[in-house]
Design a protein around this motif. Sequence first.
Motif, PDB file in Angstrom:
ATOM      1  N   UNK A 118       3.492  15.593  10.484  1.00  0.00           N
ATOM      2  CA  UNK A 118       2.289  14.611  10.892  1.00  0.00           C
ATOM      3  C   UNK A 118       1.459  13.904   9.868  1.00  0.00           C
ATOM      4  N   UNK A 119       1.381  14.453   8.663  1.00  0.00           N
ATOM      5  CA  UNK A 119       0.812  13.752   7.477  1.00  0.00           C
ATOM      6  C   UNK A 119       1.502  12.740   6.977  1.00  0.00           C
ATOM      7  N   UNK A 120       2.818  12.812   7.077  1.00  0.00           N
ATOM      8  CA  UNK A 120       3.539  11.703   6.631  1.00  0.00           C
ATOM      9  C   UNK A 120       3.344  10.431   7.712  1.00  0.00           C
ATOM     10  N   UNK A 121       3.307  10.880   8.979  1.00  0.00           N
ATOM     11  CA  UNK A 121       3.079   9.578  10.072  1.00  0.00           C
ATOM     12  C   UNK A 121       1.779   9.156   9.928  1.00  0.00           C
ATOM     13  N   UNK A 122       0.762   9.960   9.436  1.00  0.00           N
ATOM     14  CA  UNK A 122      -0.430   9.204   9.115  1.00  0.00           C
ATOM     15  C   UNK A 122      -0.527   8.498   8.041  1.00  0.00           C
ATOM     16  N   UNK A 123       0.116   8.934   6.965  1.00  0.00           N
ATOM     17  CA  UNK A 123       0.441   8.041   5.688  1.00  0.00           C
ATOM     18  C   UNK A 123       1.074   6.784   5.804  1.00  0.00           C
ATOM     19  N   UNK A 124       1.972   6.926   6.654  1.00  0.00           N
ATOM     20  CA  UNK A 124       2.741   5.586   7.157  1.00  0.00           C
ATOM     21  C   UNK A 124       1.959   4.657   7.779  1.00  0.00           C
ATOM     22  N   UNK A 125       1.097   5.187   8.598  1.00  0.00           N
ATOM     23  CA  UNK A 125       0.201   4.333   9.643  1.00  0.00           C
ATOM     24  C   UNK A 125      -0.946   3.743   8.653  1.00  0.00           C
ATOM     25  N   UNK A 126      -1.275   4.563   7.775  1.00  0.00           N
ATOM     26  CA  UNK A 126      -2.280   3.870   6.679  1.00  0.00           C
ATOM     27  C   UNK A 126      -1.608   2.725   5.758  1.00  0.00           C
ATOM     28  N   UNK A 127      -0.443   2.729   5.571  1.00  0.00           N
ATOM     29  CA  UNK A 127       0.262   2.038   4.676  1.00  0.00           C
ATOM     30  C   UNK A 127       0.719   0.721   5.466  1.00  0.00           C
ATOM     31  N   UNK A 128       1.213   0.923   6.660  1.00  0.00           N
ATOM     32  CA  UNK A 128       1.671  -0.239   7.193  1.00  0.00           C
ATOM     33  C   UNK A 128       0.653  -1.482   7.355  1.00  0.00           C
ATOM     34  N   UNK A 129      -0.676  -1.282   7.770  1.00  0.00           N
ATOM     35  CA  UNK A 129      -1.358  -2.525   7.866  1.00  0.00           C
ATOM     36  C   UNK A 129      -1.454  -3.282   6.744  1.00  0.00           C
ATOM     37  N   UNK A 130      -1.701  -2.458   5.592  1.00  0.00           N
ATOM     38  CA  UNK A 130      -1.556  -2.980   4.045  1.00  0.00           C
ATOM     39  C   UNK A 130      -0.424  -3.923   3.687  1.00  0.00           C
ATOM     40  N   UNK A 131       0.891  -3.332   4.182  1.00  0.00           N
ATOM     41  CA  UNK A 131       2.062  -3.981   3.945  1.00  0.00           C
ATOM     42  C   UNK A 131       2.237  -5.110   4.647  1.00  0.00           C
ATOM     43  N   UNK A 132       1.694  -5.290   5.899  1.00  0.00           N
ATOM     44  CA  UNK A 132       1.831  -6.454   6.763  1.00  0.00           C
ATOM     45  C   UNK A 132       0.897  -7.525   6.184  1.00  0.00           C
ATOM     46  N   UNK A 133      -0.373  -7.095   5.704  1.00  0.00           N
ATOM     47  CA  UNK A 133      -1.152  -7.922   5.373  1.00  0.00           C
ATOM     48  C   UNK A 133      -0.713  -8.682   3.835  1.00  0.00           C
ATOM     49  N   UNK A 134      -0.021  -7.983   3.078  1.00  0.00           N
ATOM     50  CA  UNK A 134       0.654  -8.465   1.794  1.00  0.00           C
ATOM     51  C   UNK A 134       1.857  -9.257   2.120  1.00  0.00           C
ATOM     52  N   UNK A 135       2.626  -9.129   3.078  1.00  0.00           N
ATOM     53  CA  UNK A 135       3.757  -9.955   3.428  1.00  0.00           C
ATOM     54  C   UNK A 135       3.277 -11.113   4.282  1.00  0.00           C
ATOM     55  N   UNK A 136       2.262 -10.962   4.997  1.00  0.00           N
ATOM     56  CA  UNK A 136       1.775 -12.310   5.687  1.00  0.00           C
ATOM     57  C   UNK A 136       0.677 -13.338   4.674  1.00  0.00           C
ATOM     58  N   UNK A 137       0.523 -13.022   3.431  1.00  0.00           N
ATOM     59  CA  UNK A 137      -0.251 -13.894   2.437  1.00  0.00           C
ATOM     60  C   UNK A 137       0.666 -14.526   1.491  1.00  0.00           C
TER      61      UNK A 137
END
Length: 137
Positions: A118-137
């Motif tokens: 569960x903690x891994x899932x939450x960590x991935x969810x927190x990191x994914x929006x940041x990763x998406x923003x970096x890719x789109x820039x």
Amino acid sequence: MRADPRALRFGAAITTLVLASVLVTESAWLLAAQAVVFALGAAWRSPYAMLFKALVRSAPKETEDARPPRFAQGVGLVFAVVGLAGLLTGIAPLALVATAAALLAAFLNAAFGLCLGCETYLLIRRLLPAAKMEVSQ
């Protein structure tokens, strides 16, 4: 979908007993059965949670999002399949390490309410929006 945290810890306790038994007996059949339980828990509902619901009639005081525990069941499935592959191919260290890792995670959830998946899932969810923003820039 919501989950009863009491049912999740009940399921983790049974999983702990099953995986400890696998380590003692090196039973591929028992580990395969636990893998099926993990698969059902990841895709639909855990049989252990359904057993809890049948035994305990009181409503939970609170519920939690079912997505993190379902992800955790998927992680458990991966470890069970790797352990099963180790047992079936005679690679004992692979079987023991994978099964012991799943056992440790189940025990931490059952005893302390700490769900590593569960903690891994939450960590991935927190990191994914940041990763998406970096890719789109």
